[in-house]
Write a protein that holds these residues in place. Structure first.
Motif, PDB file in Angstrom:
ATOM      1  N   TRP A 139       0.723  -0.592  -7.648  1.00  0.00           N
ATOM      2  CA  TRP A 139      -0.244  -1.635  -7.301  1.00  0.00           C
ATOM      3  C   TRP A 139      -1.665  -1.176  -7.593  1.00  0.00           C
ATOM      4  CZ3 TRP A 139       1.696  -6.064  -7.152  1.00  0.00           C
ATOM      5  CH2 TRP A 139       1.124  -7.151  -6.474  1.00  0.00           C
ATOM      6  N   TYR A 140      -2.493  -2.107  -8.047  1.00  0.00           N
ATOM      7  CA  TYR A 140      -3.914  -1.809  -8.218  1.00  0.00           C
ATOM      8  C   TYR A 140      -4.602  -1.943  -6.863  1.00  0.00           C
ATOM      9  CZ  TYR A 140      -3.043  -2.688 -13.210  1.00  0.00           C
ATOM     10  OH  TYR A 140      -2.561  -2.652 -14.494  1.00  0.00           O
ATOM     11  N   THR A 141      -5.389  -0.940  -6.486  1.00  0.00           N
ATOM     12  CA  THR A 141      -6.132  -1.028  -5.233  1.00  0.00           C
ATOM     13  C   THR A 141      -7.048  -2.247  -5.245  1.00  0.00           C
ATOM     14  OG1 THR A 141      -6.076   1.391  -5.060  1.00  0.00           O
ATOM     15  CG2 THR A 141      -7.623   0.233  -3.620  1.00  0.00           C
ATOM     16  N   GLU A 142      -7.536  -2.615  -6.434  1.00  0.00           N
ATOM     17  CA  GLU A 142      -8.415  -3.778  -6.558  1.00  0.00           C
ATOM     18  C   GLU A 142      -7.762  -5.063  -6.049  1.00  0.00           C
ATOM     19  OE1 GLU A 142      -9.993  -0.900  -9.695  1.00  0.00           O
ATOM     20  OE2 GLU A 142      -8.038  -1.438  -8.844  1.00  0.00           O
ATOM     21  N   TYR A 144      -6.225  -5.458  -3.348  1.00  0.00           N
ATOM     22  CA  TYR A 144      -6.577  -5.579  -1.925  1.00  0.00           C
ATOM     23  C   TYR A 144      -8.083  -5.589  -1.711  1.00  0.00           C
ATOM     24  CZ  TYR A 144      -1.721  -5.136  -0.441  1.00  0.00           C
ATOM     25  OH  TYR A 144      -0.387  -5.371  -0.220  1.00  0.00           O
ATOM     26  N   SER A 168      -1.306   2.674  -3.775  1.00  0.00           N
ATOM     27  CA  SER A 168      -2.011   2.048  -4.897  1.00  0.00           C
ATOM     28  C   SER A 168      -2.977   3.031  -5.539  1.00  0.00           C
ATOM     29  CB  SER A 168      -2.767   0.801  -4.415  1.00  0.00           C
ATOM     30  OG  SER A 168      -3.820   1.167  -3.533  1.00  0.00           O
ATOM     31  N   ALA A 170      -6.628   3.028  -8.416  1.00  0.00           N
ATOM     32  CA  ALA A 170      -7.637   2.224  -9.103  1.00  0.00           C
ATOM     33  C   ALA A 170      -7.155   1.860 -10.498  1.00  0.00           C
ATOM     34  CB  ALA A 170      -8.947   2.994  -9.186  1.00  0.00           C
ATOM     35  N   GLY A 197      -0.719   5.964  -6.578  1.00  0.00           N
ATOM     36  CA  GLY A 197      -1.798   6.766  -6.039  1.00  0.00           C
ATOM     37  C   GLY A 197      -1.305   7.981  -5.268  1.00  0.00           C
ATOM     38  N   SER A 200      -1.146   7.114   0.424  1.00  0.00           N
ATOM     39  CA  SER A 200      -0.618   5.795   0.756  1.00  0.00           C
ATOM     40  C   SER A 200      -1.233   5.335   2.065  1.00  0.00           C
ATOM     41  CB  SER A 200       0.908   5.830   0.877  1.00  0.00           C
ATOM     42  OG  SER A 200       1.310   6.621   1.979  1.00  0.00           O
ATOM     43  N   PHE A 206      -5.794   0.136   5.984  1.00  0.00           N
ATOM     44  CA  PHE A 206      -6.737  -0.453   5.047  1.00  0.00           C
ATOM     45  C   PHE A 206      -7.859  -1.166   5.814  1.00  0.00           C
ATOM     46  CE2 PHE A 206      -7.824  -4.309   2.453  1.00  0.00           C
ATOM     47  CZ  PHE A 206      -8.555  -3.663   1.461  1.00  0.00           C
ATOM     48  N   LEU A 275      -8.857   5.847  -1.514  1.00  0.00           N
ATOM     49  CA  LEU A 275      -9.033   4.536  -0.911  1.00  0.00           C
ATOM     50  C   LEU A 275     -10.418   4.426  -0.269  1.00  0.00           C
ATOM     51  CD1 LEU A 275      -7.888   1.754  -0.017  1.00  0.00           C
ATOM     52  CD2 LEU A 275      -7.096   2.897   2.065  1.00  0.00           C
TER      53      LEU A 275
END
Length: 285
Positions: A139-142, A144, A168, A170, A197, A200, A206, A275
């Motif tokens: 997953w892309y952190t972007e 979220y 995730s 970047a 990433g 986690s 988050f 993150l």
């Protein structure tokens, strides 16, 4: 010659920038649907060619003389597989030495409905017999980070991932991995990379990261998938995107967005972007 498809997209542009660190611009082709919208890429010195996943003739022309092709998966969910078949056929006809494909984390066993077309594409690449390497991007952190402004406004992060852990990274980290594979001196054909990433987090964590960066209360509220989908629709997201995000959260609750192999950081030769760093930047705007 290295051809990057979807080069006008967010990932594609980052891959081009990474390649330019070690590859002469004259050896890079930015393959895009609309060349007139790629003036920024042309300004970098790379060759811009038309390549529309739905028009095979443009793909054949774009791939002529290519040694390596990066197939960045189509953004048109539901039409991806058919579009990818066109790219695979063109790559085979061009006799490319290596086809790299951006798939999804653990595509063969992922609980995410989004994984189906990736799994089908991987199978089609294998059936075509092209030398290929699979980049199974997590997953892309972007994905979220886009919720940060709303979280700051209302003091809440909504989702339906329960306590599922999300590893995730970047988008730039995944771009660096693609460039590393495309420029590696080691044979890459036949390899499958599970990329995620280094760290986690749960959506509760988050939300806590947003709260810490903004110095204001932000909490996570877990919803049933249907309720979360409705909340996204009410926020103005298109139906397909609201469904995709909610289904992905549910997949995360079943481990679909988690991997602790640290293959990504090993491939790019540095830790993945943290993150906290990404959240701080998002909060700062």
């Amino acid at each position: 010659m290295i051809v990057v498809t979807g080069a006008n997209g967010q990932l594609g542009q980052l891959v081009i920038n990474e390649l330019l660190k070690t590859v002469p611009a004259s050896d890079i082709v930015a393959a895009v649907r609309t060349p007139s919208k790629a003036a920024d890429l042309a300004a970098l010195g790379v060759t811009v060619k038309e390549a529309d996943y739905t028009r095979p003739e443009t793909l054949e022309a774009a791939f002529a003389g290519a040694d390596k092709v990066l197939l960045i998966s189509s953004s048109e969910v539901g039409q991806r597989y058919t579009q990818h078949l066109n790219v695979i056929a063109a790559a085979k006809q061009a006799g490319v030495g290596l086809l790299a494909y951006t798939s999804i984390l653990k595509a063969d066993s992922s609980p995410l409905p989004l994984a189906l077309e990736h799994k089908q594409t991987e199978a089609a690449i294998a059936e075509a017999g092209i030398p290929a390497v699979i980049l199974r991007n997590g997953w892309y952190t972007e994905n979220y980070l886009a919720s940060v402004p709303v979280a700051l406004q209302y003091g809440v992060v909504l989702g339906c991932a329960n306590d599922g852990r999300i590893a995730s990274a970047a988008r730039a980290d995944y771009a660096a991995a693609a460039a590393a594979v495309l420029t590696s001196s080691e044979p890459q054909a036949g390899k499958v990379y599970e990329l995620a990433g280094d760290e986690s987090y749960s959506l509760t964590e988050f939300a806590a990261a947003i709260a810490a960066a903004a110095d204001k209360p932000v909490a996570y509220q877990n919803l049933p998938q249907e309720a979360y989908t409705k909340a996204l629709l009410d926020a103005g997201l298109p139906d397909f995107l609201a469904t995709l995000l909610a289904e992905s959260d549910t997949g995360a609750s079943h481990g679909g967005l988690f991997d602790d192999s640290k293959t990504l950081s090993q491939l790019i030769g540095r830790p993945t972007t943290s993150l906290s760093e990404l959240v701080k930047a998002a909060v700062a705007g």
